[in-house]
Design an enzyme around this catalytic site. Structure first.
Site, PDB file in Angstrom:
ATOM      1  N   ASN A  34     -17.019  56.232  20.407  1.00  0.00           N
ATOM      2  CA  ASN A  34     -18.183  55.669  19.728  1.00  0.00           C
ATOM      3  C   ASN A  34     -18.131  56.076  18.252  1.00  0.00           C
ATOM      4  O   ASN A  34     -18.093  57.267  17.935  1.00  0.00           O
ATOM      5  CB  ASN A  34     -19.451  56.224  20.411  1.00  0.00           C
ATOM      6  CG  ASN A  34     -20.714  55.698  19.776  1.00  0.00           C
ATOM      7  OD1 ASN A  34     -20.829  55.623  18.558  1.00  0.00           O
ATOM      8  ND2 ASN A  34     -21.688  55.354  20.591  1.00  0.00           N
ATOM      9  N   HIS A  37     -21.349  57.331  14.269  1.00  0.00           N
ATOM     10  CA  HIS A  37     -21.682  58.385  13.301  1.00  0.00           C
ATOM     11  C   HIS A  37     -20.751  58.415  12.105  1.00  0.00           C
ATOM     12  O   HIS A  37     -21.034  59.103  11.119  1.00  0.00           O
ATOM     13  CB  HIS A  37     -21.810  59.725  14.009  1.00  0.00           C
ATOM     14  CG  HIS A  37     -22.990  59.687  14.931  1.00  0.00           C
ATOM     15  ND1 HIS A  37     -24.274  59.517  14.471  1.00  0.00           N
ATOM     16  CD2 HIS A  37     -23.068  59.673  16.280  1.00  0.00           C
ATOM     17  CE1 HIS A  37     -25.102  59.447  15.499  1.00  0.00           C
ATOM     18  NE2 HIS A  37     -24.388  59.534  16.611  1.00  0.00           N
ATOM     19  N   HIS A  70     -23.041  50.844  18.560  1.00  0.00           N
ATOM     20  CA  HIS A  70     -24.426  50.477  18.885  1.00  0.00           C
ATOM     21  C   HIS A  70     -25.057  49.874  17.628  1.00  0.00           C
ATOM     22  O   HIS A  70     -25.281  50.576  16.642  1.00  0.00           O
ATOM     23  CB  HIS A  70     -25.165  51.748  19.317  1.00  0.00           C
ATOM     24  CG  HIS A  70     -26.577  51.520  19.759  1.00  0.00           C
ATOM     25  ND1 HIS A  70     -27.377  52.535  20.227  1.00  0.00           N
ATOM     26  CD2 HIS A  70     -27.356  50.408  19.808  1.00  0.00           C
ATOM     27  CE1 HIS A  70     -28.568  52.069  20.545  1.00  0.00           C
ATOM     28  NE2 HIS A  70     -28.590  50.772  20.281  1.00  0.00           N
ATOM     29  N   ARG A  72     -28.098  49.084  16.189  1.00  0.00           N
ATOM     30  CA  ARG A  72     -29.526  49.331  16.443  1.00  0.00           C
ATOM     31  C   ARG A  72     -30.381  48.340  15.679  1.00  0.00           C
ATOM     32  O   ARG A  72     -29.967  47.817  14.640  1.00  0.00           O
ATOM     33  CB  ARG A  72     -29.900  50.764  16.037  1.00  0.00           C
ATOM     34  CG  ARG A  72     -29.239  51.829  16.905  1.00  0.00           C
ATOM     35  CD  ARG A  72     -29.778  53.202  16.531  1.00  0.00           C
ATOM     36  NE  ARG A  72     -31.112  53.380  17.045  1.00  0.00           N
ATOM     37  CZ  ARG A  72     -31.433  54.108  18.114  1.00  0.00           C
ATOM     38  NH1 ARG A  72     -30.502  54.748  18.778  1.00  0.00           N
ATOM     39  NH2 ARG A  72     -32.670  54.208  18.519  1.00  0.00           N
ATOM     40  N   ARG A  76     -29.512  51.610  11.442  1.00  0.00           N
ATOM     41  CA  ARG A  76     -29.412  52.918  10.780  1.00  0.00           C
ATOM     42  C   ARG A  76     -27.970  53.393  10.647  1.00  0.00           C
ATOM     43  O   ARG A  76     -27.662  54.219   9.816  1.00  0.00           O
ATOM     44  CB  ARG A  76     -30.256  53.966  11.494  1.00  0.00           C
ATOM     45  CG  ARG A  76     -29.713  54.348  12.857  1.00  0.00           C
ATOM     46  CD  ARG A  76     -30.491  55.491  13.447  1.00  0.00           C
ATOM     47  NE  ARG A  76     -31.819  55.092  13.867  1.00  0.00           N
ATOM     48  CZ  ARG A  76     -32.503  55.714  14.836  1.00  0.00           C
ATOM     49  NH1 ARG A  76     -31.967  56.747  15.443  1.00  0.00           N
ATOM     50  NH2 ARG A  76     -33.690  55.300  15.201  1.00  0.00           N
ATOM     51  N   GLU A  97     -22.980  48.131  22.304  1.00  0.00           N
ATOM     52  CA  GLU A  97     -24.236  48.687  22.832  1.00  0.00           C
ATOM     53  C   GLU A  97     -25.389  47.967  22.180  1.00  0.00           C
ATOM     54  O   GLU A  97     -25.437  47.858  20.943  1.00  0.00           O
ATOM     55  CB  GLU A  97     -24.328  50.167  22.490  1.00  0.00           C
ATOM     56  CG  GLU A  97     -23.575  51.047  23.433  1.00  0.00           C
ATOM     57  CD  GLU A  97     -23.839  52.502  23.106  1.00  0.00           C
ATOM     58  OE1 GLU A  97     -24.889  52.823  22.549  1.00  0.00           O
ATOM     59  OE2 GLU A  97     -22.950  53.295  23.392  1.00  0.00           O
ATOM     60  N   THR A 128     -30.163  57.682  21.771  1.00  0.00           N
ATOM     61  CA  THR A 128     -30.664  57.038  22.983  1.00  0.00           C
ATOM     62  C   THR A 128     -31.174  58.091  23.959  1.00  0.00           C
ATOM     63  O   THR A 128     -30.394  58.835  24.551  1.00  0.00           O
ATOM     64  CB  THR A 128     -29.537  56.207  23.642  1.00  0.00           C
ATOM     65  OG1 THR A 128     -28.915  55.443  22.624  1.00  0.00           O
ATOM     66  CG2 THR A 128     -30.085  55.305  24.715  1.00  0.00           C
ATOM     67  N   GLU A 178     -23.407  52.657  33.319  1.00  0.00           N
ATOM     68  CA  GLU A 178     -23.000  53.871  32.611  1.00  0.00           C
ATOM     69  C   GLU A 178     -24.093  54.898  32.869  1.00  0.00           C
ATOM     70  O   GLU A 178     -25.270  54.660  32.586  1.00  0.00           O
ATOM     71  CB  GLU A 178     -22.828  53.613  31.111  1.00  0.00           C
ATOM     72  CG  GLU A 178     -22.426  54.900  30.396  1.00  0.00           C
ATOM     73  CD  GLU A 178     -21.898  54.692  28.984  1.00  0.00           C
ATOM     74  OE1 GLU A 178     -21.348  53.621  28.694  1.00  0.00           O
ATOM     75  OE2 GLU A 178     -22.045  55.629  28.177  1.00  0.00           O
ATOM     76  N   HIS A 217     -22.809  60.259  26.861  1.00  0.00           N
ATOM     77  CA  HIS A 217     -23.875  60.938  26.112  1.00  0.00           C
ATOM     78  C   HIS A 217     -23.719  62.457  26.146  1.00  0.00           C
ATOM     79  O   HIS A 217     -23.816  63.077  27.206  1.00  0.00           O
ATOM     80  CB  HIS A 217     -25.291  60.586  26.586  1.00  0.00           C
ATOM     81  CG  HIS A 217     -26.312  60.871  25.507  1.00  0.00           C
ATOM     82  ND1 HIS A 217     -26.704  59.946  24.576  1.00  0.00           N
ATOM     83  CD2 HIS A 217     -26.950  62.013  25.182  1.00  0.00           C
ATOM     84  CE1 HIS A 217     -27.564  60.488  23.743  1.00  0.00           C
ATOM     85  NE2 HIS A 217     -27.720  61.744  24.075  1.00  0.00           N
TER      86      HIS A 217
HETATM   87  N1  PXP Z   1     -22.816  55.824  25.837  1.00  0.00           N
HETATM   88  C1  PXP Z   1     -23.962  55.244  25.450  1.00  0.00           C
HETATM   89  C2  PXP Z   1     -24.478  54.107  26.261  1.00  0.00           C
HETATM   90  C3  PXP Z   1     -24.640  55.672  24.301  1.00  0.00           C
HETATM   91  O1  PXP Z   1     -25.805  55.084  23.932  1.00  0.00           O
HETATM   92  C4  PXP Z   1     -24.081  56.704  23.533  1.00  0.00           C
HETATM   93  C5  PXP Z   1     -24.749  57.157  22.285  1.00  0.00           C
HETATM   94  O2  PXP Z   1     -25.940  57.726  22.597  1.00  0.00           O
HETATM   95  C6  PXP Z   1     -22.883  57.284  23.959  1.00  0.00           C
HETATM   96  C7  PXP Z   1     -22.282  56.827  25.123  1.00  0.00           C
HETATM   97  C8  PXP Z   1     -22.216  58.379  23.194  1.00  0.00           C
HETATM   98  O3  PXP Z   1     -23.002  59.521  23.187  1.00  0.00           O
HETATM   99  P1  PXP Z   1     -22.594  60.713  22.231  1.00  0.00           P
HETATM  100  O4  PXP Z   1     -22.638  60.189  20.821  1.00  0.00           O
HETATM  101  O5  PXP Z   1     -23.621  61.747  22.505  1.00  0.00           O
HETATM  102  O6  PXP Z   1     -21.210  61.142  22.612  1.00  0.00           O
END
Ligand code: PXP
Length: 270
Positions: A34, A37, A70, A72, A76, A97, A128, A178, A217
């Site tokens: 992901n 960030h 994602h 949003r 952001r 996402e 999330t 998931e 997550h």
């Molecule tokens: N999977 C989903 C569906 C998410 O929304 C997120 C981000 O919250 C992640 C995975 C990745 O989570 P993290 O950034 O905490 O590794």
């Protein structure tokens, strides 16, 4: 599942499995990276650096099987053009996402991502928080899931490891869930076994009714192995830790390179 080992493809198996005792080899687990960030950092200065698409390309070179982003509602981090570029410039499946809204459905219909993961979204949350309430909004979700499926995206629902939510997801006909690993990731060592058991139980229920299970997550170097050991987990989606850890594993090199450049500049001027 592959049992025993075969010397012909041992090196491939070694690199693709996490089993340490050379006993039973499981199917490899897919890693979705992901890159939200990276976009958060970019947006902090309002420019184009660091580019999340470059990050996605590095993730691909380093073993990622997919990219998760994602978009949003408040944009952001990831922006619409990032999704466009991820689809067109990165040779990995995109896991889009999205909140269950008309706006996101329209965007998905333009980019037709490989997969779409429906997540709950509250404007004021930092990330999330918790899973989607499938039980409470199944009619609305059914419509969105059907439209995404008709576009050709593989739909997953980001839910807690809760039997009622899992059954409701299955009832919508989606192929994948998931499991939100937040409670496990955030738990202290005494509670983590109970939280892990909840995830294991959820995976068992879901697998028995034919759902593919992903987990995501808050996963990091400390907590990922217990999840990766679960045979029926097909994919992990990991973001925040990887980007944050890259600061520490990469900062030394970038400071050294800057040191070198500024020291060399001083020599040339003398
Ligand atoms: N999977 C989903 C569906 C998410 O929304 C997120 C981000 O919250 C992640 C995975 C990745 O989570 P993290 O950034 O905490 O590794």
């Amino acid at each position: 599942m592959f049992v025993g080992h075969n010397s012909n493809n041992l090196s491939t198996i070694k690199s693709k499995t996490l089993k340490r005792n050379w006993g039973v080899f499981m199917d490899p687990i897919r890693l979705g990276v992901n890159i939200d960030h990276v976009a958060t950092l970019r947006n902090a200065r309002g420019g184009s650096f660091p580019d999340p698409i470059e990050a996605a390309k590095i993730a691909k070179k380093s073993g990622a099987d997919g990219i998760t982003a994602h978009l949003r509602e408040d944009r952001r981090h990831i922006k619409d053009d990032d999704i466009n570029r991820l689809v067109n410039e990165v040779d990995l499946p995109l896991n889009f996402e999205m909140a269950a809204t008309k706006e996101m459905l329209n965007i998905a219909s333009i980019f037709k991502p490989h997969s779409a993961c429906i997540v709950p979204e509250k404007r004021e949350e930092i990330t999330t928080e918790g899973g989607l309430d499938v039980v409470g909004q199944s009619d609305r979700l059914r419509e969105i899931c059907n439209e995404l499926t008709n576009m050709g995206s593989r739909v997953s629902l980001f839910i807690e490891a809760d039997e009622a939510q899992i059954m409701a997801a299955a009832e919508l006909g989606v192929p994948v869930i998931e499991i939100h690993a937040g409670a496990y990731s955030d738990s202290n060592p005494e509670d983590s076994f109970a939280e892990l058991d909840k995830i294991k139980n959820g995976i068992k229920i879901a697998t028995n009714i034919g759902l593919e299970c992903h987990v995501g997550h808050g996963l990091n170097y400390q907590n990922v192995e217990k999840i990766a050991e679960l045979r029926d987990v097909a994919e992990l989606n990991i973001g925040h830790f990887l980007i944050a850890e890259a600061v520490f594993s990469g900062l030394g090199n970038s400071v050294k390179r800057m040191r070198e450049l500024i020291d060399n500049a001083r020599v040339q001027q003398e």
